[in-house]
Design a protein around this motif. Structure first.
Motif, PDB file in Angstrom:
ATOM      1  N   ARG A 157       0.821  -1.211   0.000  1.00 17.74           N
ATOM      2  CA  ARG A 157       0.000   0.000   0.000  1.00 17.74           C
ATOM      3  C   ARG A 157       0.850   1.254   0.000  1.00 17.74           C
ATOM      4  NH1 ARG A 157      -2.017  -0.023   5.085  1.00 17.74           N
ATOM      5  NH2 ARG A 157      -0.327   1.415   5.591  1.00 17.74           N
ATOM      6  N   HIS A 160       1.929   3.335  -3.102  1.00 15.68           N
ATOM      7  CA  HIS A 160       0.997   4.266  -3.747  1.00 15.68           C
ATOM      8  C   HIS A 160       0.114   4.921  -2.683  1.00 15.68           C
ATOM      9  CE1 HIS A 160       2.206   2.494  -7.579  1.00 15.68           C
ATOM     10  NE2 HIS A 160       1.959   1.296  -7.063  1.00 15.68           N
ATOM     11  N   ALA A 162      -0.315   7.920  -1.736  1.00 13.68           N
ATOM     12  CA  ALA A 162      -1.056   9.114  -2.155  1.00 13.68           C
ATOM     13  C   ALA A 162      -2.311   8.715  -2.928  1.00 13.68           C
ATOM     14  CB  ALA A 162      -0.167  10.006  -3.007  1.00 13.68           C
ATOM     15  N   HIS A 163      -2.191   7.695  -3.759  1.00 15.76           N
ATOM     16  CA  HIS A 163      -3.360   7.243  -4.515  1.00 15.76           C
ATOM     17  C   HIS A 163      -4.421   6.656  -3.578  1.00 15.76           C
ATOM     18  CE1 HIS A 163      -5.850   5.201  -7.511  1.00 15.76           C
ATOM     19  NE2 HIS A 163      -5.821   4.147  -6.704  1.00 15.76           N
ATOM     20  N   PHE A 164      -3.999   5.824  -2.648  1.00 21.23           N
ATOM     21  CA  PHE A 164      -4.960   5.185  -1.750  1.00 21.23           C
ATOM     22  C   PHE A 164      -5.555   6.192  -0.766  1.00 21.23           C
ATOM     23  CE2 PHE A 164      -2.452   1.314  -2.852  1.00 21.23           C
ATOM     24  CZ  PHE A 164      -3.496   0.578  -3.404  1.00 21.23           C
ATOM     25  N   GLY A 165      -4.869   7.306  -0.539  1.00 22.96           N
ATOM     26  CA  GLY A 165      -5.373   8.291   0.416  1.00 22.96           C
ATOM     27  C   GLY A 165      -5.328   7.777   1.830  1.00 22.96           C
ATOM     28  N   ASN A 272      -8.482   4.294   4.260  1.00 26.63           N
ATOM     29  CA  ASN A 272      -8.010   4.604   2.914  1.00 26.63           C
ATOM     30  C   ASN A 272      -9.160   5.178   2.098  1.00 26.63           C
ATOM     31  OD1 ASN A 272      -5.093   3.468   2.423  1.00 26.63           O
ATOM     32  ND2 ASN A 272      -6.148   1.941   3.666  1.00 26.63           N
ATOM     33  N   THR A 274      -9.458   5.069  -1.162  1.00 28.05           N
ATOM     34  CA  THR A 274      -9.816   4.042  -2.126  1.00 28.05           C
ATOM     35  C   THR A 274      -9.019   2.791  -1.821  1.00 28.05           C
ATOM     36  OG1 THR A 274     -10.025   3.516  -4.488  1.00 28.05           O
ATOM     37  CG2 THR A 274      -8.076   4.768  -3.822  1.00 28.05           C
ATOM     38  N   HIS A 277      -5.832  -0.082  -6.871  1.00 23.05           N
ATOM     39  CA  HIS A 277      -4.992   0.693  -7.788  1.00 23.05           C
ATOM     40  C   HIS A 277      -4.530  -0.252  -8.890  1.00 23.05           C
ATOM     41  CE1 HIS A 277      -2.306   3.711  -9.273  1.00 23.05           C
ATOM     42  NE2 HIS A 277      -1.212   2.997  -9.016  1.00 23.05           N
TER      43      HIS A 277
END
Length: 417
Positions: A157, A160, A162-165, A272, A274, A277
């Motif tokens: 995790r 990424h 930043a993508h998963f928040g 998270n 999301t 990814h």
């Protein structure tokens, strides 16, 4: 290997799946996937050696057994046979004790649970690889689907984040996960007053000769007692002295690191934005955590696995048009299911962080509010008033049930005259 752009209706073809993390979620997911289609090529990558695990015992409730039995009766039967059960709750508050009847709960050693699931997975053809770490920066496994089930500090995790928040909130209190040779016949709470404030534990049996004992206190109590400076041996000796009546001469068992330091922690509540990814999806503690005081972590991880398999099995379309909606459906289902649980966990943690508000109540009232600690109203209503309102509401509900039960009987009596 099939690229993600060539996913057909995902289960029309043989696919390659990698589970990064060999905890309950990843192992159970692999079992369910193999049961759906033995042709799937599934590997579980676990960084630790076989037989090593953190923690001692985990808890679950009867409703989980039904779900496990529906997914894989063989592993469900083995889990139930290896579990101990209780139906009472006991609270020791200083020299006062109260016991209440509750729902039936179960405890099982975490190591035993992992052994059952790993053995079952292997019997179905899953490759379970121990001491196989997917380290930071290393390439992810070559697979059509990568399931990140490597825990709250998930290395997959974090690639990424930043993508998963990803967001993490640290709890105020400190806690330590211990074992003991004292076998408890009920889910047990013990609160001990010290010159530096209260310290307490949650204890429950998980085998015929072992129990889990989670000790928690405020940071002021932790530093005041010197637990922040003590190595594990000294810390355990102090805790055994504080909980001497509870332990009845039994010892506490720790899990020190090589340096001998005690494993005191602040709970990490992780969320998270999301959960997927590309072809990577989060599962269990890699996706979310809930405070240990509600005893739901293992159950939620296994329910994640069940939901992910269900979403994948009903997917349609090709390429990303097949995989992406399945992962989105899984995320939507689980986030919705988690809303009430996460709210309960937050309020439960806050109840313990504000223990002085409740600790001086009579034992029966204190225990009752301990059972009501998930309520969002409790922090805003004076405890004794909340207790009286709750009791009154309980009596009203009992009267409503009696009225509903009597209604048809009275009607039939009048009709027969």
């Amino acid at each position: 290997m099939l690229s993600i752009d060539h996913f057909q209706s995902l289960w029309d073809v043989r696919v390659k799946i990698a589970c990064v993390g060999g905890g309950p979620a990843g192992l159970y997911f692999s079992i369910l996937m193999k049961r759906q289609d033995p042709g799937h090529e599934i590997t579980v990558h676990e960084r630790n050696p076989a037989g090593s695990t953190y923690g001692f015992g985990v808890t679950y409730w009867g409703s989980l057994l039904g779900k496990l039995d529906a997914g894989d009766p063989e592993s469900a039967r083995a889990v139930q046979e290896s579990s101990v059960r209780w139906s009472d709750g006991v609270a020791h508050i200083g020299d006062r004790t109260t016991r209440h009847r509750g729902d039936e709960g179960f405890g099982i050693g975490r190591g035993r649970l992992l052994d059952i699931l790993a053995e079952r997975a292997r019997s179905l053809g899953v490759r379970v690889e121990f001491e196989d770490e997917i380290a930071d920066g290393a390439a992810l496994p070559d697979a059509d689907l990568v399931v990140a089930c490597d825990g709250v500090r998930s290395a997959v995790r974090e690639r990424h984040a930043a993508h998963f928040g990803t967001e993490v909130a640290l709890g105020r209190n400190t806690y330590i996960w211990l074992g003991t040779t004292k076998v408890f016949d009920a889910f047990t709470f013990a609160f001990v007053e010290t010159p530096h404030g209260w310290i307490w534990c949650y204890a429950y049996g998980f085998s015929g000769d072992r129990s889990t004992c989670v000790v928690e206190c405020s940071p002021e109590t932790w530093t005041g007692l010197g637990l922040d400076r003590a190595d594990e041996a000294a810390g355990l000796a102090l805790l055994e002295e504080l909980f001497v009546k509870l332990l009845d001469g039994h010892r506490l068992i720790g899990r020190a690191t090589a340096g001998g330091s005690a494993q005191w922690l602040n709970f990490r509540t992780l969320t998270n934005r999301t959960w997927s990814h590309g072809n990577v999806v989060l599962l269990g503690d890699a996706a979310h955590t809930t405070h240990y005081s509600i005893g739901a972590g293992t159950t939620l991880a296994l329910e994640d696995a069940i939901a992910l398999v269900g979403a994948l099995s009903t997917s349609s379309g090709s390429g990303r048009a097949g995989l992406a909606p399945a992962l989105a459906a899984y995320e939507k289902e689980r986030k919705s299911a988690l809303l009430s649980v996460q709210s309960a966990a937050r309020h439960s943690a806050q109840w313990y962080e504000n223990l002085p508000r409740y600790i001086d109540l009579p034992p029966a009232q204190m225990f009752a509010l301990l059972g009501q600690r998930h309520s969002p109203l409790l922090p805003y209503v004076p405890p004794q008033l909340y207790y009286r309102i709750d009791r009154a509401a309980g009596r009203l509900e009992s009267l409503r049930r009696l009225k509903r039960w009597l209604g048809p009987k009275v009607a039939r009596t009048l009709h027969s005259r």
